[in-house]
Design a protein around this motif. Structure first.
Motif, PDB file in Angstrom:
ATOM      1  N   PRO A  74     -12.960   2.901  13.282  1.00  0.00           N
ATOM      2  CA  PRO A  74     -12.352   4.097  12.699  1.00  0.00           C
ATOM      3  C   PRO A  74     -10.847   3.947  12.493  1.00  0.00           C
ATOM      4  CG  PRO A  74     -13.903   4.700  14.434  1.00  0.00           C
ATOM      5  CD  PRO A  74     -13.770   3.203  14.478  1.00  0.00           C
ATOM      6  N   SER A  75     -10.200   3.152  13.330  1.00  0.00           N
ATOM      7  CA  SER A  75      -8.760   2.934  13.186  1.00  0.00           C
ATOM      8  C   SER A  75      -8.420   2.260  11.869  1.00  0.00           C
ATOM      9  CB  SER A  75      -8.227   2.086  14.343  1.00  0.00           C
ATOM     10  OG  SER A  75      -8.820   0.794  14.350  1.00  0.00           O
ATOM     11  N   ALA A  76      -9.351   1.458  11.335  1.00  0.00           N
ATOM     12  CA  ALA A  76      -9.111   0.796  10.050  1.00  0.00           C
ATOM     13  C   ALA A  76      -8.988   1.823   8.931  1.00  0.00           C
ATOM     14  CB  ALA A  76     -10.236  -0.191   9.750  1.00  0.00           C
ATOM     15  N   ALA A  77      -9.862   2.819   8.950  1.00  0.00           N
ATOM     16  CA  ALA A  77      -9.802   3.877   7.936  1.00  0.00           C
ATOM     17  C   ALA A  77      -8.526   4.697   8.090  1.00  0.00           C
ATOM     18  CB  ALA A  77     -11.030   4.770   8.044  1.00  0.00           C
ATOM     19  N   ARG A  78      -8.152   4.998   9.327  1.00  0.00           N
ATOM     20  CA  ARG A  78      -6.932   5.788   9.546  1.00  0.00           C
ATOM     21  C   ARG A  78      -5.688   5.020   9.109  1.00  0.00           C
ATOM     22  NH1 ARG A  78      -9.897   7.426  14.226  1.00  0.00           N
ATOM     23  NH2 ARG A  78      -8.848   5.856  15.510  1.00  0.00           N
ATOM     24  N   TYR A  79      -5.712   3.707   9.297  1.00  0.00           N
ATOM     25  CA  TYR A  79      -4.598   2.871   8.839  1.00  0.00           C
ATOM     26  C   TYR A  79      -4.430   2.982   7.322  1.00  0.00           C
ATOM     27  CZ  TYR A  79      -2.462  -1.546   7.284  1.00  0.00           C
ATOM     28  OH  TYR A  79      -1.700  -2.500   6.652  1.00  0.00           O
ATOM     29  N   LEU A  80      -5.526   2.898   6.591  1.00  0.00           N
ATOM     30  CA  LEU A  80      -5.452   3.016   5.135  1.00  0.00           C
ATOM     31  C   LEU A  80      -4.949   4.391   4.724  1.00  0.00           C
ATOM     32  CD1 LEU A  80      -8.739   1.177   4.094  1.00  0.00           C
ATOM     33  CD2 LEU A  80      -6.391   0.377   3.737  1.00  0.00           C
ATOM     34  N   LYS A  81      -5.394   5.420   5.420  1.00  0.00           N
ATOM     35  CA  LYS A  81      -4.918   6.777   5.111  1.00  0.00           C
ATOM     36  C   LYS A  81      -3.422   6.885   5.342  1.00  0.00           C
ATOM     37  CE  LYS A  81      -4.966  11.236   4.303  1.00  0.00           C
ATOM     38  NZ  LYS A  81      -3.510  11.490   4.442  1.00  0.00           N
ATOM     39  N   GLU A  82      -2.930   6.253   6.401  1.00  0.00           N
ATOM     40  CA  GLU A  82      -1.499   6.291   6.693  1.00  0.00           C
ATOM     41  C   GLU A  82      -0.695   5.570   5.625  1.00  0.00           C
ATOM     42  OE1 GLU A  82       1.626   4.669  10.123  1.00  0.00           O
ATOM     43  OE2 GLU A  82      -0.539   4.557  10.443  1.00  0.00           O
ATOM     44  N   CYS A  83      -1.255   4.476   5.079  1.00  0.00           N
ATOM     45  CA  CYS A  83      -0.495   3.638   4.155  1.00  0.00           C
ATOM     46  C   CYS A  83      -0.555   4.102   2.701  1.00  0.00           C
ATOM     47  CB  CYS A  83      -0.995   2.191   4.234  1.00  0.00           C
ATOM     48  SG  CYS A  83      -0.570   1.338   5.762  1.00  0.00           S
ATOM     49  N   LEU A  85      -1.655   8.459  -1.956  1.00  0.00           N
ATOM     50  CA  LEU A  85      -2.550   9.381  -2.657  1.00  0.00           C
ATOM     51  C   LEU A  85      -3.972   9.315  -2.099  1.00  0.00           C
ATOM     52  CD1 LEU A  85      -1.348   8.812  -6.345  1.00  0.00           C
ATOM     53  CD2 LEU A  85      -0.532  10.477  -4.665  1.00  0.00           C
ATOM     54  N   ALA A  86      -4.080   9.157  -0.780  1.00  0.00           N
ATOM     55  CA  ALA A  86      -5.391   8.970  -0.158  1.00  0.00           C
ATOM     56  C   ALA A  86      -5.930  10.259   0.443  1.00  0.00           C
ATOM     57  CB  ALA A  86      -5.310   7.901   0.922  1.00  0.00           C
ATOM     58  N   GLU A  87      -7.250  10.403   0.350  1.00  0.00           N
ATOM     59  CA  GLU A  87      -7.986  11.445   1.056  1.00  0.00           C
ATOM     60  C   GLU A  87      -8.880  10.754   2.084  1.00  0.00           C
ATOM     61  OE1 GLU A  87     -10.187  13.940  -1.633  1.00  0.00           O
ATOM     62  OE2 GLU A  87      -8.694  13.669  -3.221  1.00  0.00           O
ATOM     63  N   LEU A  88      -8.949  11.293   3.284  1.00  0.00           N
ATOM     64  CA  LEU A  88      -9.823  10.757   4.330  1.00  0.00           C
ATOM     65  C   LEU A  88     -10.966  11.726   4.556  1.00  0.00           C
ATOM     66  CD1 LEU A  88     -10.312   8.613   6.577  1.00  0.00           C
ATOM     67  CD2 LEU A  88      -9.007  10.105   8.103  1.00  0.00           C
ATOM     68  N   TRP A  89     -12.186  11.265   4.285  1.00  0.00           N
ATOM     69  CA  TRP A  89     -13.368  12.073   4.584  1.00  0.00           C
ATOM     70  C   TRP A  89     -13.778  11.740   6.012  1.00  0.00           C
ATOM     71  CZ3 TRP A  89     -19.135  11.288   3.624  1.00  0.00           C
ATOM     72  CH2 TRP A  89     -19.815  12.511   3.703  1.00  0.00           C
ATOM     73  N   ASN A  90     -13.222  12.455   6.952  1.00  0.00           N
ATOM     74  CA  ASN A  90     -13.346  12.100   8.359  1.00  0.00           C
ATOM     75  C   ASN A  90     -14.623  12.693   8.949  1.00  0.00           C
ATOM     76  OD1 ASN A  90     -12.610  10.908  10.746  1.00  0.00           O
ATOM     77  ND2 ASN A  90     -11.236  12.566  11.369  1.00  0.00           N
ATOM     78  N   VAL A  91     -15.742  12.100   8.547  1.00  0.00           N
ATOM     79  CA  VAL A  91     -17.052  12.563   8.977  1.00  0.00           C
ATOM     80  C   VAL A  91     -17.736  11.440   9.750  1.00  0.00           C
ATOM     81  CG1 VAL A  91     -19.332  13.309   8.174  1.00  0.00           C
ATOM     82  CG2 VAL A  91     -17.273  14.145   7.038  1.00  0.00           C
ATOM     83  N   PRO A  92     -18.282  11.692  10.933  1.00  0.00           N
ATOM     84  CA  PRO A  92     -18.980  10.637  11.678  1.00  0.00           C
ATOM     85  C   PRO A  92     -20.088  10.004  10.852  1.00  0.00           C
ATOM     86  CG  PRO A  92     -18.680  12.586  13.047  1.00  0.00           C
ATOM     87  CD  PRO A  92     -18.273  12.980  11.658  1.00  0.00           C
ATOM     88  N   VAL A  93     -20.342   8.735  11.092  1.00  0.00           N
ATOM     89  CA  VAL A  93     -21.344   8.004  10.314  1.00  0.00           C
ATOM     90  C   VAL A  93     -22.707   8.701  10.382  1.00  0.00           C
ATOM     91  CG1 VAL A  93     -22.634   5.839  10.149  1.00  0.00           C
ATOM     92  CG2 VAL A  93     -20.156   5.795  10.493  1.00  0.00           C
ATOM     93  N   LEU A 110       0.825  -1.203   0.000  1.00  0.00           N
ATOM     94  CA  LEU A 110       0.000   0.000   0.000  1.00  0.00           C
ATOM     95  C   LEU A 110       0.864   1.259   0.000  1.00  0.00           C
ATOM     96  CD1 LEU A 110      -2.762  -0.985   2.600  1.00  0.00           C
ATOM     97  CD2 LEU A 110      -2.979  -0.939   0.110  1.00  0.00           C
ATOM     98  N   LEU A 111       1.951   1.222   0.727  1.00  0.00           N
ATOM     99  CA  LEU A 111       2.821   2.390   0.839  1.00  0.00           C
ATOM    100  C   LEU A 111       3.465   2.792  -0.485  1.00  0.00           C
ATOM    101  CD1 LEU A 111       4.507   1.501   4.229  1.00  0.00           C
ATOM    102  CD2 LEU A 111       3.247   3.620   3.782  1.00  0.00           C
ATOM    103  N   THR A 112       3.522   1.873  -1.426  1.00  0.00           N
ATOM    104  CA  THR A 112       4.131   2.165  -2.736  1.00  0.00           C
ATOM    105  C   THR A 112       3.102   2.172  -3.858  1.00  0.00           C
ATOM    106  OG1 THR A 112       4.674  -0.192  -3.009  1.00  0.00           O
ATOM    107  CG2 THR A 112       6.356   1.220  -2.040  1.00  0.00           C
ATOM    108  N   LEU A 113       1.814   2.266  -3.509  1.00  0.00           N
ATOM    109  CA  LEU A 113       0.738   2.201  -4.498  1.00  0.00           C
ATOM    110  C   LEU A 113       0.327   3.604  -4.929  1.00  0.00           C
ATOM    111  CD1 LEU A 113      -1.302   0.413  -6.040  1.00  0.00           C
ATOM    112  CD2 LEU A 113      -2.824   0.632  -4.064  1.00  0.00           C
ATOM    113  N   ASP A 114       0.513   3.918  -6.195  1.00  0.00           N
ATOM    114  CA  ASP A 114       0.170   5.243  -6.717  1.00  0.00           C
ATOM    115  C   ASP A 114      -1.216   5.238  -7.351  1.00  0.00           C
ATOM    116  OD1 ASP A 114       2.593   6.372  -5.907  1.00  0.00           O
ATOM    117  OD2 ASP A 114       3.600   5.678  -7.719  1.00  0.00           O
TER     118      ASP A 114
END
Length: 284
Positions: free
Chosen positions: A243-252, A255-263, A224-228
């Protein structure tokens, strides 16, 4: 609905809308049918599919061993799930597509992007399944199934499958092949006749392979860290969509955007609009 051969799996699918292709990996865990986009949890409330089809050619399908799709008696990996999606793109003559995953579909979408980035324009990862409680829940489900097989045998699994409409999620004793046990008599016969110890080894290994970490299962973080590939990540907010799962993907993902809005604030107007904004930005 039509059936296509995708990686050797009869795959029930639907194509709706017009515009650039968007391959959608259904939510629903081991019951990931295409209806999930309209009937399961948050997706029913948000009406994402109805609004996406106004701008994109949306390809939805039943994951292998789910809904009206077929399957095989083997130790299934995330790469196997991804190959089904890739095979469907091939059958439909689609060279490159946007991907969207809901819930557990996020893992498959990410694996497909890692293994075939040249086929992927972008990813929308909506409410990714993951977290320590999610892993524990999946392993518990498999343990209950394996204990039932050890005590009663595979023929009793087939018999139990015929006595209820429940899936593996609701009734763990049934195991991950329950849909095929009901719909395919020849498959059920092969299943019942399989060597029990061999089956136990395969199914136990499948649980370990699929749910091997306390965050989003599937792709390795180094990949993931090398995926463009551009990605939009929308967090969930419960024990299966931490929520930690989404933050993990954002970290890895670079070219990710996190729409950090409560469900609770993800509505049928704001959520589709944000997804369309992201996809439109990739298109431009």
């Amino acid at each position: 609905m039509p059936i296509a051969d995708a990686d050797g799996i009869p795959t029930r699918y639907e194509v709706a809308g017009e515009g650039p292709p968007l391959l959608m990996f259904s939510p629903g865990g081991f019951d990931s049918s295409l209806e999930g986009w309209r009937e399961v949890g948050v997706y029913r409330r948000l009406r994402l599919l109805d609004q996406l089809t106004r701008h994109y050619t949306c390809v939805t399908f039943d994951r292998r061993e789910s809904g009206g799709s077929g399957g095989r008696l083997e130790r299934v990996s995330w790469s196997d799930y991804a190959r089904q999606g890739l095979g469907l793109l091939d059958r439909l003559g689609i060279e490159r597509a946007h991907l969207m995953g809901g819930c557990v579909g996020c893992s498959t979408a990410a694996v497909l992007a890692v293994e075939h980035p040249e086929r992927v324009r972008s990813m929308v990862l909506y409410s990714p399944a993951g977290g320590v409680k999610y892993r524990m829940k999946q392993h518990s489900r498999f343990r209950r199934h394996l204990a039932f097989v050890e005590e009663n045998g595979l023929a009793e699994v087939v018999k139990l499958a015929g006595s209820t409409d429940a899936g593996f999620t609701a009734e763990p004793r049934l195991g991950p092949w329950v849909r095929l046990l009901r719909s395919d008599h020849a498959f059920a016969e092969r299943y019942a006749a399989m060597d029990q110890e061999r089956y136990l080894t395969m199914a136990d290994g499948m649980a370990r392979l699929l749910f091997d970490r306390d965050t989003v299962p599937g792709p390795e973080p180094e990949d993931l860290l090398t995926l463009d590939v551009p990605a939009l990540i929308v967090p969930g907010q419960d024990s299966s969509h931490a929520p930690s799962a989404a933050r993990y993907l954002k970290e890895c993902l670079p070219l990710a955007e996190l729409w950090n809005v409560p469900v609770a604030e993800q509505t049928d107007s704001s959520a589709p609009a944000r997804v369309l904004e992201f996809l439109g930005g990739v298109e431009s």
